[in-house]
Write a protein that holds these residues in place. Structure first.
Motif, PDB file in Angstrom:
ATOM      1  N   HIS A  43      -2.385 -38.518 -32.215  1.00 38.50           N
ATOM      2  CA  HIS A  43      -1.178 -38.955 -32.894  1.00 38.50           C
ATOM      3  C   HIS A  43      -1.160 -40.476 -32.824  1.00 38.50           C
ATOM      4  O   HIS A  43      -1.809 -41.061 -31.969  1.00 38.50           O
ATOM      5  CB  HIS A  43       0.067 -38.341 -32.248  1.00 38.50           C
ATOM      6  CG  HIS A  43       0.292 -36.914 -32.692  1.00 38.50           C
ATOM      7  ND1 HIS A  43       1.399 -36.185 -32.352  1.00 38.50           N
ATOM      8  CD2 HIS A  43      -0.457 -36.100 -33.470  1.00 38.50           C
ATOM      9  CE1 HIS A  43       1.320 -34.976 -32.897  1.00 38.50           C
ATOM     10  NE2 HIS A  43       0.205 -34.889 -33.564  1.00 38.50           N
ATOM     11  N   ARG A  63      -3.514 -35.560 -27.952  1.00 35.47           N
ATOM     12  CA  ARG A  63      -2.817 -34.299 -27.724  1.00 35.47           C
ATOM     13  C   ARG A  63      -3.849 -33.189 -27.771  1.00 35.47           C
ATOM     14  O   ARG A  63      -4.878 -33.317 -28.430  1.00 35.47           O
ATOM     15  CB  ARG A  63      -1.767 -34.030 -28.825  1.00 35.47           C
ATOM     16  CG  ARG A  63      -0.396 -34.684 -28.558  1.00 35.47           C
ATOM     17  CD  ARG A  63      -0.330 -36.044 -29.216  1.00 35.47           C
ATOM     18  NE  ARG A  63       0.916 -36.761 -29.002  1.00 35.47           N
ATOM     19  CZ  ARG A  63       1.134 -37.590 -27.970  1.00 35.47           C
ATOM     20  NH1 ARG A  63       0.214 -37.797 -27.060  1.00 35.47           N
ATOM     21  NH2 ARG A  63       2.287 -38.225 -27.860  1.00 35.47           N
ATOM     22  N   TRP A  64      -3.526 -32.099 -27.083  1.00 36.43           N
ATOM     23  CA  TRP A  64      -4.432 -30.942 -27.067  1.00 36.43           C
ATOM     24  C   TRP A  64      -3.748 -29.804 -27.800  1.00 36.43           C
ATOM     25  O   TRP A  64      -2.737 -29.280 -27.343  1.00 36.43           O
ATOM     26  CB  TRP A  64      -4.733 -30.560 -25.615  1.00 36.43           C
ATOM     27  CG  TRP A  64      -5.596 -29.336 -25.442  1.00 36.43           C
ATOM     28  CD1 TRP A  64      -6.192 -28.588 -26.421  1.00 36.43           C
ATOM     29  CD2 TRP A  64      -5.960 -28.745 -24.194  1.00 36.43           C
ATOM     30  NE1 TRP A  64      -6.912 -27.565 -25.853  1.00 36.43           N
ATOM     31  CE2 TRP A  64      -6.788 -27.630 -24.483  1.00 36.43           C
ATOM     32  CE3 TRP A  64      -5.671 -29.041 -22.861  1.00 36.43           C
ATOM     33  CZ2 TRP A  64      -7.320 -26.815 -23.488  1.00 36.43           C
ATOM     34  CZ3 TRP A  64      -6.195 -28.227 -21.874  1.00 36.43           C
ATOM     35  CH2 TRP A  64      -7.019 -27.132 -22.191  1.00 36.43           C
ATOM     36  N   ASN A  65      -4.312 -29.440 -28.927  1.00 35.60           N
ATOM     37  CA  ASN A  65      -3.777 -28.342 -29.709  1.00 35.60           C
ATOM     38  C   ASN A  65      -4.306 -27.031 -29.115  1.00 35.60           C
ATOM     39  O   ASN A  65      -5.313 -26.495 -29.564  1.00 35.60           O
ATOM     40  CB  ASN A  65      -4.229 -28.521 -31.160  1.00 35.60           C
ATOM     41  CG  ASN A  65      -3.303 -27.827 -32.116  1.00 35.60           C
ATOM     42  OD1 ASN A  65      -2.447 -27.037 -31.703  1.00 35.60           O
ATOM     43  ND2 ASN A  65      -3.473 -28.092 -33.388  1.00 35.60           N
ATOM     44  N   LEU A  71       0.958 -27.425 -28.701  1.00 35.41           N
ATOM     45  CA  LEU A  71       0.581 -28.826 -28.557  1.00 35.41           C
ATOM     46  C   LEU A  71       0.898 -29.337 -27.148  1.00 35.41           C
ATOM     47  O   LEU A  71       2.051 -29.373 -26.749  1.00 35.41           O
ATOM     48  CB  LEU A  71       1.314 -29.664 -29.613  1.00 35.41           C
ATOM     49  CG  LEU A  71       0.722 -31.033 -29.913  1.00 35.41           C
ATOM     50  CD1 LEU A  71      -0.644 -30.911 -30.585  1.00 35.41           C
ATOM     51  CD2 LEU A  71       1.663 -31.831 -30.802  1.00 35.41           C
ATOM     52  N   PHE A  73       0.734 -32.379 -24.126  1.00 38.11           N
ATOM     53  CA  PHE A  73       0.775 -33.837 -24.019  1.00 38.11           C
ATOM     54  C   PHE A  73      -0.117 -34.315 -22.872  1.00 38.11           C
ATOM     55  O   PHE A  73      -0.446 -33.533 -21.981  1.00 38.11           O
ATOM     56  CB  PHE A  73       2.230 -34.292 -23.843  1.00 38.11           C
ATOM     57  CG  PHE A  73       2.990 -34.205 -25.132  1.00 38.11           C
ATOM     58  CD1 PHE A  73       3.409 -32.972 -25.620  1.00 38.11           C
ATOM     59  CD2 PHE A  73       3.241 -35.333 -25.885  1.00 38.11           C
ATOM     60  CE1 PHE A  73       4.078 -32.873 -26.846  1.00 38.11           C
ATOM     61  CE2 PHE A  73       3.911 -35.246 -27.106  1.00 38.11           C
ATOM     62  CZ  PHE A  73       4.321 -34.022 -27.582  1.00 38.11           C
ATOM     63  N   PRO A  74      -0.486 -35.586 -22.884  1.00 35.90           N
ATOM     64  CA  PRO A  74      -1.438 -36.089 -21.883  1.00 35.90           C
ATOM     65  C   PRO A  74      -1.049 -35.779 -20.437  1.00 35.90           C
ATOM     66  O   PRO A  74      -1.919 -35.484 -19.619  1.00 35.90           O
ATOM     67  CB  PRO A  74      -1.448 -37.600 -22.118  1.00 35.90           C
ATOM     68  CG  PRO A  74      -1.058 -37.769 -23.533  1.00 35.90           C
ATOM     69  CD  PRO A  74      -0.143 -36.627 -23.864  1.00 35.90           C
ATOM     70  N   SER A 265       1.425 -37.556 -36.456  1.00 34.14           N
ATOM     71  CA  SER A 265       0.131 -37.094 -36.953  1.00 34.14           C
ATOM     72  C   SER A 265      -0.307 -38.065 -38.054  1.00 34.14           C
ATOM     73  O   SER A 265       0.519 -38.789 -38.616  1.00 34.14           O
ATOM     74  CB  SER A 265       0.261 -35.686 -37.523  1.00 34.14           C
ATOM     75  OG  SER A 265       1.052 -35.728 -38.697  1.00 34.14           O
TER      76      SER A 265
END
Ligand code: C2E
Ligand code: MG
Ligand code: MG
Ligand code: MG
Length: 283
Positions: A43, A63-65, A71, A73-74, A265
């Motif tokens: 993002h 981000r990890w989908n 989704l 977050f770090p 995005s």
């Protein structure tokens, strides 16, 4: 096959902690999949020039989908990435995605410097400057298309190594930003002699600005300090117009924050930029 033998060994040695251990092992396997199955997404949060109001660039935030959890977050996975030795692979992936996106923007006629975050462990990679240089030239991008954000743990872990890597990166034309400035332990004397371009004031200094004159005074003098050292200052975590206006008044160079935009995005950023451009051309 390999994972199975790890699992049985794990069962023998840490049976009391088995459920927690299994969940962790599963996450590690999932993390490897995230990298091989292309589940990481970037993002982008706009960085605004406070003098002109223009968008100077964006910061890429990973981000990890996740296929089941959605989704992430770090703060939900970066520690594990670091602990499992996958940070090098993640950094490569983030750089690759960021630079591919940069090519798309440049094709669309958008000039946006893209900032990528590096973790302290990137220091073990002495070839980083050459690899980044090769990634840029393979895409026909100028070094000025990229900015790297490093934190004080990167700087303080091994000073000589940090200085060497930064010197080589900067010699190639890539700009360097010190992230979360003010929260670590680097001394001002050390910063003065480092090859860096900007300081990024941590959001914990920016949040209280609007309601606390002493917090505001601290921000104002830190901006002057950065300028005295010949550095640009970026404020992060700008959540309201009061903070924004004060930062303009204090001569802060750039700002990021939810007041202007959350990280978006690539598609949402495109809409945001287009809407902002047409707003700017209104009488
Ligand atoms: P950071 O680099 O200091 O990024 C700023 C964080 O603050 C981001 O959180 C951003 O979404 C959030 N933020 C921005 N504006 C505001 C605001 O106005 N208010 C509030 N409350 N928050 C704001 P995010 O995306 O969750 O990232 C957290 C941290 O994870 C980053 O902090 C960075 O240290 C790390 N990170 C993110 N992407 C990467 C990456 O690709 N590689 C590495 N090594 N670290 C990354
Ligand atoms: Mg950052
Ligand atoms: Mg930061
Ligand atoms: Mg941070």
């Amino acid at each position: 096959y390999k994972a199975k033998s790890v699992r049985s060994g794990h069962h023998v040695y840490r049976s009391a902690d088995n459920r927690h251990g299994d969940a962790r092992l599963r996450t590690v396997q999932e993390l490897r999949l995230a990298l091989t199955e292309d589940q990481l997404v970037l993002h982008y949060q706009p960085k605004i020039c406070l003098r002109t109001g223009f968008v100077a660039g964006v910061e890429a935030l990973v981000r990890w989908n996740h296929p089941e959890r959605g989704l992430l977050f770090p703060d939900q996975f970066l520690t594990l990435v670091e602990e499992t030795g996958l940070m090098h692979a993640l950094t490569q992936e983030v750089l690759r995605k960021a630079l591919d996106q940069s090519v798309l923007w440049s094709d669309q006629g958008r000039t946006l410097t893209i900032a990528v975050n590096l973790s302290g462990s990137s220091l073990v990679d002495a070839d980083l400057p050459e690899r980044v240089g090769a990634m840029l030239s393979a895409r026909g991008l100028l070094p000025t298309a990229l900015m790297l954000e490093i934190t004080e743990d990167f700087l303080m872990a091994d000073r000589d190594r940090a200085r060497d890597i930064l010197t080589r990166l900067r010699a190639s034309g890539i700009k360097i930003s010190v992230d979360d400035f003010g929260t670590g332990y680097s001394s001002l004397a050390y910063l003065r002699d480092l090859p860096i371009d900007e300081l990024k004031l941590d959001q914990s200094f920016v949040f209280p600005m609007a309601d606390d004159v002493r917090a505001a005074a601290l921000v104002a003098s830190t901006i002057d300090l950065a300028h005295g050292l010949g550095l640009k200052m970026v404020a992060e975590g700008v959540e309201n117009g009061v903070a924004y206006d004060e930062l303009v008044r204090y001569g802060c160079d750039y700002a990021q924050g939810y007041f202007m935009s959350r990280p978006l995005s690539a598609a949402a950023l495109d809409e945001w930029l287009t809407a902002r451009q047409s707003a700017a051309t209104l009488p």
